[in-house]
Design a protein around this motif. Structure first.
Motif, mmCIF file in Angstrom:
data_model
loop_
_atom_site.group_PDB
_atom_site.id
_atom_site.type_symbol
_atom_site.label_atom_id
_atom_site.label_comp_id
_atom_site.label_asym_id
_atom_site.label_seq_id
_atom_site.Cartn_x
_atom_site.Cartn_y
_atom_site.Cartn_z
ATOM 1 N N TYR A 86 0.842 -1.202 0.000
ATOM 2 C CA TYR A 86 0.000 0.000 0.000
ATOM 3 C C TYR A 86 0.881 1.257 0.000
ATOM 4 O O TYR A 86 0.835 2.059 0.923
ATOM 5 C CB TYR A 86 -0.933 0.000 1.219
ATOM 6 N N LEU A 88 0.651 3.958 -1.505
ATOM 7 C CA LEU A 88 -0.124 5.192 -1.458
ATOM 8 C C LEU A 88 -0.316 5.654 -0.010
ATOM 9 O O LEU A 88 -0.189 6.845 0.298
ATOM 10 C CB LEU A 88 -1.492 4.977 -2.119
ATOM 11 N N PHE A 220 -3.249 -1.687 -6.698
ATOM 12 C CA PHE A 220 -2.638 -0.411 -7.072
ATOM 13 C C PHE A 220 -1.191 -0.253 -6.609
ATOM 14 O O PHE A 220 -0.700 0.866 -6.505
ATOM 15 C CB PHE A 220 -3.471 0.766 -6.523
ATOM 16 N N SER A 224 0.272 4.215 -8.180
ATOM 17 C CA SER A 224 -0.417 5.097 -7.236
ATOM 18 C C SER A 224 0.489 6.281 -6.912
ATOM 19 O O SER A 224 1.708 6.208 -7.048
ATOM 20 C CB SER A 224 -0.787 4.345 -5.954
ATOM 21 N N ALA A 245 -4.895 6.348 -7.721
ATOM 22 C CA ALA A 245 -4.460 4.958 -7.872
ATOM 23 C C ALA A 245 -5.112 4.365 -9.111
ATOM 24 O O ALA A 245 -6.307 4.577 -9.351
ATOM 25 C CB ALA A 245 -4.826 4.148 -6.637
ATOM 26 N N ALA A 322 0.720 8.647 -11.283
ATOM 27 C CA ALA A 322 0.345 7.279 -10.942
ATOM 28 C C ALA A 322 0.443 6.367 -12.171
ATOM 29 O O ALA A 322 0.886 5.214 -12.080
ATOM 30 C CB ALA A 322 -1.081 7.250 -10.383
ATOM 31 N N ASN A 327 4.600 5.674 -7.519
ATOM 32 C CA ASN A 327 4.668 5.276 -6.104
ATOM 33 C C ASN A 327 6.090 5.153 -5.595
ATOM 34 O O ASN A 327 6.309 4.766 -4.456
ATOM 35 C CB ASN A 327 3.910 3.966 -5.871
#
Length: 328
Positions: A86, A88, A220, A224, A245, A322, A327
Motif C-alpha cells: 500500500y 499510497l 494499485f 499510485s 491509484a 500514478a 509510487n
C-alpha cells in the motif's frame, strides 16, 4: 486548562466502561492536547488507551491487513507490508506533520483529528463547530484554506488529515467497539459533511473506541501517487491533496481510485468520476475531463477560488504520475 482526572485501563472493555459525559480517550495526544491548551476542548476525565493491545499490523485471512488503532503514524508509514502493498498510504502518512509528531500520533487518532480552521481554534469568536448555532465567521472572513466542496451555511471547514485521504481511496474499513458491541464502518461513511450539525465530525457514538483500520487485499501497488500542495515544504496542512491509484491493462484503465484532501469536511471522492475513467486510455485529455467533473460542484468563497484551478491541475498531475508508476 480545565482540571481533569486520569485513568489508564488495561483492556478495551474497561476503557469503554470508563466513558462518561465529559471524558475523552487519549493516545498520542497530538491534537487533543492542543485543543485543551487552546481552551477548545474541556474534558473532565482522560482515558489513556496507550496500554491497550492495539499496536500490531497483521494480515487478514482474506489477504488484507488489520492495523491496530495504536500503531504510530511513523511505524505505519515504514512498515514493510504497507510500503510494499500500500505505497499510497505510506506516501500520505509521510506527507503529514513532522517526524516527531508521526512518532507520537496514532492511526486511530489520525482519523479523529479536528479541523485546523482559524476560527475554530479562536475561542473568542463564534464557531458552529464549537458552539452550534453561534455562527460561522469563516464564510465572510479569511477563508483561503477552507472548503470548496460539500460545505454548508453552517460550516466551511476542511478535514486536515493526509492519511485519511489515502484510506478513503483504498476503501478501508474502520473497526469500532462500544457498550453496544463491535461494528464496522466503511471509510466513506465514517466522516460526515457539516450540513446543519458541523459539531459532529464522524459517525462514532460517544462511547465508541476505534480499535483497528482494515485494508482490503492489496491493489494499485504499481500505479499510485499521493500529491500534497501546501504553503511550505514540510509541517503544513494541505491546500489541496490528491490520492490517485490506477490498475492498468497496457494503457487502458481497468480500475481507478481518486480522493481529494484539503477541499471538504471529509476526504472527497466521486465514484461516478472514477467510473467514467474505467475502460478509457491513459491520456491527459481523459484526466482533465475527470478533474473537471470532480470539481463541477465546487463553490468557492471570497479568498479560495484559486483552489479550483489548483485542484484541477493537481488531479491531472497525480493521475499522470500514478500512470507512470509514481509510487516510487
Amino acid at each position: 486548562m480545565t482540571p481533569f482526572s486520569y485513568s489508564k485501563p488495561a483492556d478495551v472493555a474497561q476503557a469503554i466502561n470508563l466513558v462518561g459525559p465529559a471524558s475523552r480517550f487519549i493516545a498520542g495526544g497530538t491534537n487533543l492536547l492542543d485543543l485543551m491548551k487552546e481552551n477548545i476542548a474541556h474534558p473532565e476525565h482522560l482515558i489513556d488507551i496507550t496500554g491497550l493491545p492495539l499496536k500490531d499490523v497483521r494480515e487478514t485471512p482474506g489477504g488484507g491487513l488489520m492495523i491496530g488503532a495504536l500503531v504510530s503514524n511513523a511505524d505505519l508509514a515504514w512498515h514493510p507490508l504497507i510500503e510494499t502493498r500500500y505505497p499510497l498510504l505510506s506516501q500520505a502518512v509521510l506527507a503529514g506533520a513532522s517526524p516527531q509528531l508521526r512518532n507520537m500520533a496514532s492511526t486511530g487518532g489520525n482519523l479523529l483529528q479536528r479541523t485546523r480552521c482559524y476560527y475554530f481554534y479562536d475561542s473568542t469568536v463564534p464557531c458552529n463547530k464549537r458552539e452550534p448555532g453561534s455562527g460561522c465567521p469563516a464564510k465572510q472572513g479569511l477563508n483561503r484554506i477552507h472548503a470548496i466542496l460539500g460545505a454548508s451555511d453552517d460550516c466551511v471547514a476542511t478535514h486536515p488529515s493526509d492519511m485519511c485521504v489515502a484510506l478513503a481511496a483504498l476503501e478501508a474499513v474502520v473497526h469500532v467497539e462500544g457498550r453496544a458491541g463491535k461494528r464496522t464502518i466503511e471509510f466513506a461513511d465514517f466522516h460526515r459533511l457539516p450540513a446543519d450539525s458541523p459539531e459532529r465530525d464522524n459517525q462514532l457514538a460517544d462511547d465508541e473506541l476505534i480499535t483497528a483500520i482494515e485494508l482490503p487485499p492489496a491493489q494499485f501497488q504499481q500505479h499510485s501517487h499521493y500529491l500534497k500542495i501546501r504553503d511550505r515544504a514540510s509541517y503544513a496542512f494541505a491546500l489541496v491533496s490528491v490520492a490517485a491509484a490506477l490498475e492498468l491493462d497496457g494503457d487502458v484503465i481497468r480500475d481507478v481510485r481518486l480522493a481529494l484532501g484539503g477541499v471538504a469536511h471529509k476526504p472527497w471522492r466521486d465514484k461516478a468520476v472514477e467510473r467514467s475513467l474505467i475502460g478509457q486510455p491513459v491520456s491527459r485529455e481523459n484526466f482533465v475531463a475527470a478533474a473537471d467533473a470532480m470539481l463541477r460542484a465546487a463553490q468557492p468563497l471570497e479568498h479560495n477560488a484559486f483552489k479550483i484551478k489548483l485542484a484541477r491541475r493537481a488531479i491531472v498531475r497525480a493521475l499522470s504520475d500514478a500512470a507512470v508508476g509514481g509510487n516510487a
